[in-house]
Motif scaffolding. Structure first.
Motif, PDB file in Angstrom:
ATOM      1  N   ARG A   1       0.839  -1.197   0.000  1.00 54.45           N
ATOM      2  CA  ARG A   1       0.000   0.000   0.000  1.00 54.45           C
ATOM      3  C   ARG A   1       0.873   1.246   0.000  1.00 54.45           C
ATOM      4  O   ARG A   1       2.075   1.201   0.225  1.00 54.45           O
ATOM      5  CB  ARG A   1      -0.900   0.016   1.232  1.00 54.45           C
ATOM      6  CG  ARG A   1      -0.154   0.113   2.542  1.00 54.45           C
ATOM      7  CD  ARG A   1      -1.087   0.092   3.720  1.00 54.45           C
ATOM      8  NE  ARG A   1      -0.397   0.212   4.988  1.00 54.45           N
ATOM      9  CZ  ARG A   1      -0.137   1.381   5.576  1.00 54.45           C
ATOM     10  NH1 ARG A   1      -0.488   2.511   4.977  1.00 54.45           N
ATOM     11  NH2 ARG A   1       0.490   1.425   6.733  1.00 54.45           N
TER      12      ARG A   1
ATOM     13  N   CYS B   1      -0.495  10.626   3.646  1.00 53.66           N
ATOM     14  CA  CYS B   1      -1.838  11.188   3.466  1.00 53.66           C
ATOM     15  C   CYS B   1      -2.043  11.490   1.982  1.00 53.66           C
ATOM     16  O   CYS B   1      -1.237  12.220   1.378  1.00 53.66           O
ATOM     17  CB  CYS B   1      -2.001  12.460   4.300  1.00 53.66           C
ATOM     18  SG  CYS B   1      -3.644  13.197   4.192  1.00 53.66           S
ATOM     19  N   PRO B   2      -3.076  10.962   1.345  1.00 49.48           N
ATOM     20  CA  PRO B   2      -3.277  11.225  -0.089  1.00 49.48           C
ATOM     21  C   PRO B   2      -3.746  12.654  -0.340  1.00 49.48           C
ATOM     22  O   PRO B   2      -4.277  13.325   0.548  1.00 49.48           O
ATOM     23  CB  PRO B   2      -4.359  10.210  -0.482  1.00 49.48           C
ATOM     24  CG  PRO B   2      -5.123   9.990   0.796  1.00 49.48           C
ATOM     25  CD  PRO B   2      -4.118  10.089   1.905  1.00 49.48           C
TER      26      PRO B   2
ATOM     27  N   ARG C   1      -8.777  13.053  -0.759  1.00 48.09           N
ATOM     28  CA  ARG C   1      -9.236  12.344   0.445  1.00 48.09           C
ATOM     29  C   ARG C   1     -10.538  11.614   0.160  1.00 48.09           C
ATOM     30  O   ARG C   1     -11.636  12.102   0.457  1.00 48.09           O
ATOM     31  CB  ARG C   1      -9.395  13.323   1.598  1.00 48.09           C
ATOM     32  CG  ARG C   1      -8.143  14.073   1.972  1.00 48.09           C
ATOM     33  CD  ARG C   1      -7.004  13.125   2.317  1.00 48.09           C
ATOM     34  NE  ARG C   1      -7.341  12.208   3.374  1.00 48.09           N
ATOM     35  CZ  ARG C   1      -7.169  12.464   4.660  1.00 48.09           C
ATOM     36  NH1 ARG C   1      -6.638  13.608   5.029  1.00 48.09           N
ATOM     37  NH2 ARG C   1      -7.505  11.575   5.558  1.00 48.09           N
ATOM     38  N   ASN C   2     -10.405  10.432  -0.445  1.00 47.28           N
ATOM     39  CA  ASN C   2     -11.583   9.589  -0.618  1.00 47.28           C
ATOM     40  C   ASN C   2     -11.887   8.770   0.627  1.00 47.28           C
ATOM     41  O   ASN C   2     -12.933   8.124   0.692  1.00 47.28           O
ATOM     42  CB  ASN C   2     -11.354   8.643  -1.805  1.00 47.28           C
ATOM     43  CG  ASN C   2     -11.270   9.389  -3.119  1.00 47.28           C
ATOM     44  OD1 ASN C   2     -11.964  10.382  -3.302  1.00 47.28           O
ATOM     45  ND2 ASN C   2     -10.418   8.931  -4.029  1.00 47.28           N
ATOM     46  N   ASP C   3     -10.949   8.800   1.606  1.00 52.64           N
ATOM     47  CA  ASP C   3     -11.121   7.988   2.796  1.00 52.64           C
ATOM     48  C   ASP C   3     -11.953   8.666   3.870  1.00 52.64           C
ATOM     49  O   ASP C   3     -12.320   8.037   4.858  1.00 52.64           O
ATOM     50  CB  ASP C   3      -9.757   7.629   3.379  1.00 52.64           C
ATOM     51  CG  ASP C   3      -8.909   8.879   3.631  1.00 52.64           C
ATOM     52  OD1 ASP C   3      -9.134   9.884   2.936  1.00 52.64           O
ATOM     53  OD2 ASP C   3      -8.053   8.841   4.534  1.00 52.64           O
ATOM     54  N   ILE C   4     -12.256   9.938   3.735  1.00 53.40           N
ATOM     55  CA  ILE C   4     -13.062  10.654   4.726  1.00 53.40           C
ATOM     56  C   ILE C   4     -14.304  11.205   4.045  1.00 53.40           C
ATOM     57  O   ILE C   4     -14.289  11.514   2.846  1.00 53.40           O
ATOM     58  CB  ILE C   4     -12.252  11.788   5.386  1.00 53.40           C
ATOM     59  CG1 ILE C   4     -11.731  12.765   4.325  1.00 53.40           C
ATOM     60  CG2 ILE C   4     -11.106  11.228   6.179  1.00 53.40           C
ATOM     61  CD1 ILE C   4     -10.990  13.949   4.910  1.00 53.40           C
TER      62      ILE C   4
ATOM     63  N   LYS D   1     -17.224  13.754   2.869  1.00 56.51           N
ATOM     64  CA  LYS D   1     -17.277  15.163   2.532  1.00 56.51           C
ATOM     65  C   LYS D   1     -18.164  15.898   3.532  1.00 56.51           C
ATOM     66  O   LYS D   1     -19.219  15.412   3.909  1.00 56.51           O
ATOM     67  CB  LYS D   1     -17.837  15.332   1.116  1.00 56.51           C
ATOM     68  CG  LYS D   1     -17.980  16.769   0.683  1.00 56.51           C
ATOM     69  CD  LYS D   1     -18.632  16.845  -0.688  1.00 56.51           C
ATOM     70  CE  LYS D   1     -18.857  18.300  -1.076  1.00 56.51           C
ATOM     71  NZ  LYS D   1     -19.535  18.393  -2.397  1.00 56.51           N
TER      72      LYS D   1
ATOM     73  N   TYR E   1     -12.117  16.185  -2.067  1.00 58.84           N
ATOM     74  CA  TYR E   1     -12.755  15.006  -1.506  1.00 58.84           C
ATOM     75  C   TYR E   1     -13.125  13.991  -2.573  1.00 58.84           C
ATOM     76  O   TYR E   1     -13.981  13.140  -2.351  1.00 58.84           O
ATOM     77  CB  TYR E   1     -13.997  15.398  -0.722  1.00 58.84           C
ATOM     78  CG  TYR E   1     -13.690  16.225   0.500  1.00 58.84           C
ATOM     79  CD1 TYR E   1     -13.325  15.637   1.699  1.00 58.84           C
ATOM     80  CD2 TYR E   1     -13.741  17.617   0.442  1.00 58.84           C
ATOM     81  CE1 TYR E   1     -13.026  16.398   2.821  1.00 58.84           C
ATOM     82  CE2 TYR E   1     -13.452  18.393   1.553  1.00 58.84           C
ATOM     83  CZ  TYR E   1     -13.098  17.775   2.735  1.00 58.84           C
ATOM     84  OH  TYR E   1     -12.809  18.541   3.839  1.00 58.84           O
ATOM     85  N   GLY E   2     -12.519  14.061  -3.743  1.00 65.06           N
ATOM     86  CA  GLY E   2     -12.803  13.131  -4.814  1.00 65.06           C
ATOM     87  C   GLY E   2     -13.877  13.575  -5.765  1.00 65.06           C
ATOM     88  O   GLY E   2     -14.164  12.884  -6.751  1.00 65.06           O
TER      89      GLY E   2
END
Length: 493
Positions: free
Chosen positions: A334, A338-339, A342-345, A347, A359-360
């Protein structure tokens, strides 16, 4: 002699005092029984060594008053130190937002459209506004009406306000008049004395009595005053040990005391300052310091080095953390860190203006550098590749200005559907336009072929059809290319 009965009273008092010590079972033992006790004995019931050592546990100190606690130091480890003036301040929660909550109501477009009326409603609105004095005196798009009644001649289209200018004096003659005699010299000198009105380039005359003619005399040293030595003034100024002109200065005999003082007090060029210490006891030609190493190694070799190539390679642990437990060695595949997107959090529901996080839901750098063809009008390229039913594509082309006959459109539709090699009766706009362009190319090729045959059969002496390239006629190019080739052949003929 003692008084009768005194001995009896002392025995009673002594027995009473001894009774006080003996009536409490406190465990205290009189180690010196021969000495009479004196003073007040403080007796604590249950006093032990543990209570004496841990007095803060068994006998805690009274608590600090509430109004003085904020001035005390932190009582326990881990306590966050806060200034005593901010102890009682109420701090808002971490999710608390300052300011006034924005009312998500009507936007600007809705507000502007709210007062817009058209048609009959606009006419009724104008009739209602016409009764106001502001509408009568200052209508929209016109000047303010003050109610002045102008004469009839002002209503004519040829009427102009103001006085018509007649052909009179020109501005050039007013600024630079002709025929005027210059003012007298005495009058001009008066203006020079009172107003300082000098002519351009005129020198200030202070009425000095010069021994020379200042109008023709030039001050300063001329070029021929010293034998025409142009450019040697700086040389003479730099070489101070020489006389003017490059010669040696004449010998002058001065006092020894003055010369010794000059050498001691002044610094000589290229020599150390005389500190009146005398000459050092060293032989002539002696140089202080460490001599240069005569090993033959130059400074360039020291900088570049003479190590072999394997030793000049970087260390094997370059860029690697040497601390145990912090080395970047892992078996995972992996990406760490931090990308940027931020698709991991999730919106936020209400996004702040200062929030620059992606936010993608935004495009990347490639889309910004290479925008799509119709992106400015809000149409992405994917809309041209989206498969649609027949009626929807027919409506899109009709609104765009394309008119097709039913048979022609049916043929184009079948060819566009056949490009996808499936059983769905759907086609994209890009496929339909591609089939339509191929159909136009075929029609143009047929018309161009018939036009070429007719030109070959006609008698045109100025046109040589042999100049047309044979590959061009065989491939069947567009009509514009045919016209271009025909024009070139006609010019060459």
């Amino acid at each position: 002699m003692s008084r009768p009965g005194s001995q009896g009273r002392s025995e009673v008092l002594q027995s009473a005092g001894m009774g006080v010590l003996g009536q409490h079972s406190t465990g205290l033992r009189d180690t010196v029984p021969g000495v009479r006790p004196a003073g007040l004995a403080e007796i604590f019931a249950g006093d032990t060594v543990a209570k004496d050592v841990q007095a803060d546990v068994f006998y805690p100190q009274p608590d600090t008053p509430g109004d003085l606690k904020r001035f005390r130091r932190p009582p326990s480890p881990g306590h966050i130190s806060v200034h005593w003036a901010q102890v009682d301040d109420k701090i808002a929660a971490p999710d608390f937002s300052y300011g006034i909550r924005t009312h998500k109501g009507e936007n600007v477009a809705t507000t502007l459209d709210a007062g817009r009326v058209e048609g009959i409603a606009e006419y009724i609105h104008q009739r209602g506004e016409s009764i106001y004095e502001s509408t009568k005196r200052e209508p929209l798009g016109r000047g303010y009406s003050r109610g002045h009644v102008l004469p009839k001649q002002t209503h004519s289209a040829e009427f102009r306000f103001g006085i018509k200018q007649t052909q009179g004096e020109q501005g050039k003659e007013i600024i630079f008049p002709r025929g005027n005699r210059p003012e007298e010299e005495t009058l001009r000198k008066q203006y020079v004395m009172t107003h300082g009105s000098y002519n351009p380039g005129e020198a200030v005359d202070r009425k000095y009595e010069w021994p020379i003619d200042p109008r023709n005399h030039r001050f300063g040293t001329g070029a021929d005053s010293h034998g025409n030595r142009n450019g040697e003034g700086v040389k003479d100024a730099v070489t101070m040990d020489r006389d003017y002109g490059g010669g040696f200065p004449a010998t002058r005999i001065v006092k020894r005391e003055a010369e010794d003082f000059r050498r001691v007090n002044n610094d000589e060029l290229g020599k150390s300052r005389n500190l009146m210490q005398g000459m050092p006891p060293v032989p002539p030609g002696f140089a202080f310091g460490v001599g240069t190493n005569e090993s033959g190694i130059t400074a360039g070799e020291c900088i570049r080095g003479w190590y072999p190539e394997p030793e000049q390679l970087p260390d094997h642990d370059l860029g690697t953390c040497l601390k145990v437990g912090r080395r970047n060695q892992t078996v995972e595949t992996r990406a760490f860190g931090c990308p940027s997107i931020r698709n991991d959090i999730p919106k936020p529901r209400v996004r702040s203006v200062a929030d620059c996080q992606n936010y993608g839901n935004e495009v990347g750098a490639s889309a910004l550098l290479n925008p799509q063809r119709f992106e400015l009008v809000g149409i992405p390229d994917s809309d041209f590749l989206l498969r649609r039913p027949r009626n929807e594509l027919r409506d899109i082309l009709s609104c765009a200005g394309y008119t097709f006959e039913e048979d022609l459109f049916g043929t184009l539709w079948q060819q566009a559907v056949a490009l996808f090699n499936d059983s769905e009766e759907l086609a994209s706009l890009d496929a339909l336009l591609f089939v339509y362009s191929e159909h136009i190319n075929q029609e143009v090729a047929q018309k161009c072929g018939s036009l070429t045959q007719s030109l070959k059969q006609s008698q045109l002496p100025q046109l040589d059809l042999s100049r047309l390239s044979e590959p061009f006629l065989e491939e069947g190019a567009t009509g514009l290319a045919v016209v271009d080739q025909l024009g070139k052949a006609r010019v060459a003929g």
